[in-house]
Design an enzyme around this catalytic site. Structure first.
Site, PDB file in Angstrom:
ATOM      1  N   GLU A   1       8.036  36.102 -45.523  1.00  0.00           N
ATOM      2  CA  GLU A   1       7.907  35.405 -46.799  1.00  0.00           C
ATOM      3  C   GLU A   1       7.243  36.337 -47.817  1.00  0.00           C
ATOM      4  O   GLU A   1       6.005  36.358 -47.922  1.00  0.00           O
ATOM      5  CB  GLU A   1       7.052  34.147 -46.623  1.00  0.00           C
TER       6      GLU A   1
ATOM      7  N   HIS B   1       0.240  31.667 -43.939  1.00  0.00           N
ATOM      8  CA  HIS B   1       1.019  31.544 -45.184  1.00  0.00           C
ATOM      9  C   HIS B   1       0.295  32.277 -46.315  1.00  0.00           C
ATOM     10  O   HIS B   1      -0.940  32.278 -46.361  1.00  0.00           O
ATOM     11  CB  HIS B   1       1.211  30.069 -45.533  1.00  0.00           C
TER      12      HIS B   1
HETATM   13  P1  PGA Z   1       9.261  27.929 -51.946  1.00  0.00           P
HETATM   14  O1  PGA Z   1       8.136  27.982 -50.830  1.00  0.00           O
HETATM   15  O2  PGA Z   1      10.588  27.727 -51.240  1.00  0.00           O
HETATM   16  O3  PGA Z   1       8.898  26.762 -52.805  1.00  0.00           O
HETATM   17  O4  PGA Z   1       9.239  29.232 -52.666  1.00  0.00           O
HETATM   18  C1  PGA Z   1       8.368  28.696 -49.656  1.00  0.00           C
HETATM   19  C2  PGA Z   1       7.139  28.793 -48.816  1.00  0.00           C
HETATM   20  O5  PGA Z   1       6.025  28.846 -49.343  1.00  0.00           O
HETATM   21  O6  PGA Z   1       7.266  28.826 -47.584  1.00  0.00           O
END
Ligand code: PGA
Length: 260
Positions: A168, A96
């Site tokens: 992401e 992440h």
């Molecule tokens: P968020 O987080 O939806 O709050 O932007 C997504 C993530 O970090 O996977």
């Protein structure tokens, strides 16, 4: 027909009581409304065992937010794949952007973790995404494909079927993030799928779940999931209340029903 995925990572949130209440509400809903989508929840380590226990009679996959690649040893503060399995985890989120930016995670440590997770039959949910600068300099695709290729180095054809990917973009995540335009997300998912095709062939590339994450909410969920290359949604803030996740599950379920 491919199955959609929808789930949430709780990050560093929720007490034991809050986690129990969330898991109970979700379990109650799913017992009466078996979902078409694959649901997953990624709580903090402290409640992982309890949440997986409360959800054990449901189809929900429970995961951890990180792990160490070693089997055991002098790694103060770390958790191994075997320990996660012991707590009932099915999957583990790796790479992440918050871990990369704030805790020194690199493409190479993500790779070590992916290999260790697969050896322990945990499904790695590998997150990749470009930074704002990489996007500005026109190397977003190169960045995510690099992250992906390093993360998967050494993963065999037999193992790759257990891997899940999440796109992401770093600039899309969190309070200050701006969600990716659906068409942009689709193009990036497509680049990831092409990389998988080169490494593992067409069938694996087609079957590989590639989820989108970064400021997903009830207003943009449908337009994102409707993209041809988007196989699921990885939600943060907008699913930290059980009712909000349930609403998103219902929305994506509806799309699945229309597509059958
Ligand atoms: P968020 O987080 O939806 O709050 O932007 C997504 C993530 O970090 O996977």
């Amino acid at each position: 027909m491919k199955r959609y995925w929808i789930g949430t990572g709780w990050k560093m949130n929720k007490t034991y009581a809050e986690a129990e209440a969330y898991a109970r509400a979700l379990a109650d809903f799913l017992v009466s409304h078996p979902p078409r989508v694959q649901v997953f929840i990624i709580p903090p380590f402290t409640v992982l065992h309890r949440v997986s226990d409360l959800l054990k009679n449901t189809p929900v996959q429970v995961g951890a937010q990180n792990m160490h690649w070693a089997e055991s040893g002098a790694f103060t503060g770390e958790i191994s794949a075997g320990m996660l399995q012991d707590c009932g985890a099915h999957l583990v989120e790796l790479g992440h952007s918050e871990r990369r930016a704030e805790f020194g995670e690199t493409d190479y440590t993500v790779n070590l973790k992916v290999l260790a997770a697969l050896q322990h039959r945990l499904q790695p949910l590998v997150c990749v995404g470009e930074t704002t600068r990489e996007k500005q300099f026109g190397v977003a695709c190169e960045s995510i494909v690099r992250q992906l290729k390093i993360a998967l180095k050494g993963v065999s054809l037999a193992q790759i079927e257990n891997v899940i990917l999440a796109y992401e973009p770093v600039w899309a995540i969190g309070e200050t993030g701006t969600p990716a335009e659906p068409a942009y997300a689709n193009a990036m998912h497509s680049a990831m799928r092409t990389a998988i095709r080169e490494l593992y062939g067409d069938a694996i590339a087609l079957a590989m779940p590639i989820l989108y994450g970064g400021s997903v909410n009830r207003d943009n969920a449908i337009s994102l999931i409707e993209q041809s290359q988007v196989d699921g949604l990885f939600v943060g803030r907008a699913a930290w209340q059980a009712n909000a996740l349930i609403e998103l599950i219902q929305m994506v379920d509806q799309i699945s029903e229309e597509r059958v």
